[in-house]
Design a protein around this motif. Structure first.
Motif, short mmCIF file in Angstrom:
data_model
loop_
_atom_site.label_atom_id
_atom_site.label_comp_id
_atom_site.label_asym_id
_atom_site.label_seq_id
_atom_site.Cartn_x
_atom_site.Cartn_y
_atom_site.Cartn_z
N TYR A 26 40.46 31.78 53.49
CA TYR A 26 41.24 31.46 52.29
C TYR A 26 41.79 30.03 52.30
N ARG A 37 48.67 24.03 41.85
CA ARG A 37 49.73 24.67 42.63
C ARG A 37 50.82 23.69 43.04
N ASP A 80 52.99 40.99 48.51
CA ASP A 80 51.53 40.99 48.42
C ASP A 80 50.99 42.35 48.85
N SER A 122 51.23 32.56 41.44
CA SER A 122 50.29 31.46 41.64
C SER A 122 48.90 32.05 41.92
C1 LIG Z 1 44.24 34.19 44.87
S1 LIG Z 1 45.48 34.85 45.94
C2 LIG Z 1 46.85 33.75 45.61
C3 LIG Z 1 47.71 33.54 46.82
C4 LIG Z 1 48.79 32.47 46.68
N1 LIG Z 1 49.73 32.82 45.65
C5 LIG Z 1 48.19 31.12 46.44
O1 LIG Z 1 48.51 30.48 45.44
O2 LIG Z 1 47.41 30.68 47.28
C6 LIG Z 1 45.99 36.32 45.05
C7 LIG Z 1 46.88 37.22 45.87
O3 LIG Z 1 47.42 38.23 45.01
C8 LIG Z 1 47.49 39.46 45.71
N2 LIG Z 1 47.52 40.57 44.76
C9 LIG Z 1 46.56 40.91 43.89
N3 LIG Z 1 46.94 42.00 43.17
C10 LIG Z 1 48.18 42.32 43.60
C11 LIG Z 1 49.12 43.34 43.25
N4 LIG Z 1 48.85 44.24 42.30
N5 LIG Z 1 50.32 43.36 43.87
C12 LIG Z 1 50.60 42.42 44.84
N6 LIG Z 1 49.76 41.46 45.21
C13 LIG Z 1 48.56 41.40 44.62
C14 LIG Z 1 46.23 39.45 46.58
O4 LIG Z 1 46.33 40.32 47.68
C15 LIG Z 1 46.15 37.97 46.99
O5 LIG Z 1 46.79 37.73 48.23
#
Ligand SMILES: C[S@@+](CC[C@H](N)C(=O)[O-])C[C@H]1O[C@@H](n2cnc3c(N)ncnc32)[C@H](O)[C@@H]1O
Length: 211
Positions: A26, A37, A80, A122
């Motif tokens: 990631y 961001r 998360d 984000s």
């Molecule tokens: C693309 S990543 C973004 C991570 C970080 N915010 C960034 O900007 O790098 C999306 C994150 O959202 C989390 N996520 C997706 N659906 C979710 C949910 N329903 N509840 C909590 N987290 C969730 C995923 O596990 C993942 O870690």
């Protein structure tokens, strides 16, 4: 740093399985396409000074050091779904004003009657499929009156192949987030930007909770 608090057994959903692998690559890969961001943090620092911040879908904690730098006294909470992503977040910021919670965000997280001053999404909401409206509604409930929601995320693409490819990666790119956000919150900033010459657009929204 508070320990990651875990609720239900992990690994059950397709998204959790996706991040079991993607957590490993990631941070090395996402800088090249998750644009905006830094910009949203910069804009926030100009207009607000929150004491209690919630990042929903905080992932590997990429934004946590930036939030800490800009808001040194703030209490940070990251939520998360993915145990693997949160394990990496826990290594990014080691201070006693950070709490990480593993749970799906479909309902508010604040419990002690005191809500947050800022809720940040984000590149998370476009992956809440279904559940993005419910998550925005939960953020409304998590925010104190007059406080801010901030969203940076994918918006739209005109290329069918790209929309399909993003769908394979659990991302919905139909510009669906922004009208709902603007209806629910008073917009302070609502802008769209092109990425890679218009292959896709992404948006930045900052809005205030006003009854
Ligand atoms: C693309 S990543 C973004 C991570 C970080 N915010 C960034 O900007 O790098 C999306 C994150 O959202 C989390 N996520 C997706 N659906 C979710 C949910 N329903 N509840 C909590 N987290 C969730 C995923 O596990 C993942 O870690």
């Amino acid at each position: 740093m508070n320990a990651v608090s875990t609720g239900a057994a992990s690994g059950g959903t397709a998204l959790e399985r996706y991040y079991q692998f993607h957590s490993r690559i990631y941070d090395a890969t996402r800088w090249s396409f998750l644009f905006g961001r830094e910009e949203i943090l910069r804009r926030l620092a100009v207009i607000t000074k929150p004491n209690r911040i919630l990042e929903v879908g905080c992932g590997t904690g990429r934004n946590l050091p930036g939030l800490r730098r800009r808001f040194p006294a703030a209490q940070l909470t990251g939520v998360d779904l993915s145990e693997q992503m949160l394990a990496l977040a826990a290594q990014k910021l080691r201070d006693d004003k950070v709490t990480l919670l593993r749970r799906s965000y479909s309902a508010p997280v604040h419990t002690n009657g005191k809500g947050f001053d800022l809720v940040l999404f984000s590149y998370a909401l476009s992956m809440f499929n279904p559940g993005w409206e419910q998550a925005i509604d939960a953020a409304w409930d998590d925010l104190e009156e007059g406080c801010l929601i901030a969203v940076v995320d994918f918006s739209h693409t005109s290329f069918t192949w790209f929309r399909r490819w993003m769908g394979v990666n659990h991302v919905r790119m139909e510009g669906h987030l922004w009208p709902y956000l603007a209806k629910k919150f008073t917009p302070l900033l609502d802008e769209q930007f092109n990425a890679y010459g218009g292959v896709w657009s992404y948006g930045i929204f900052i809005g205030r909770k006003q009854a």
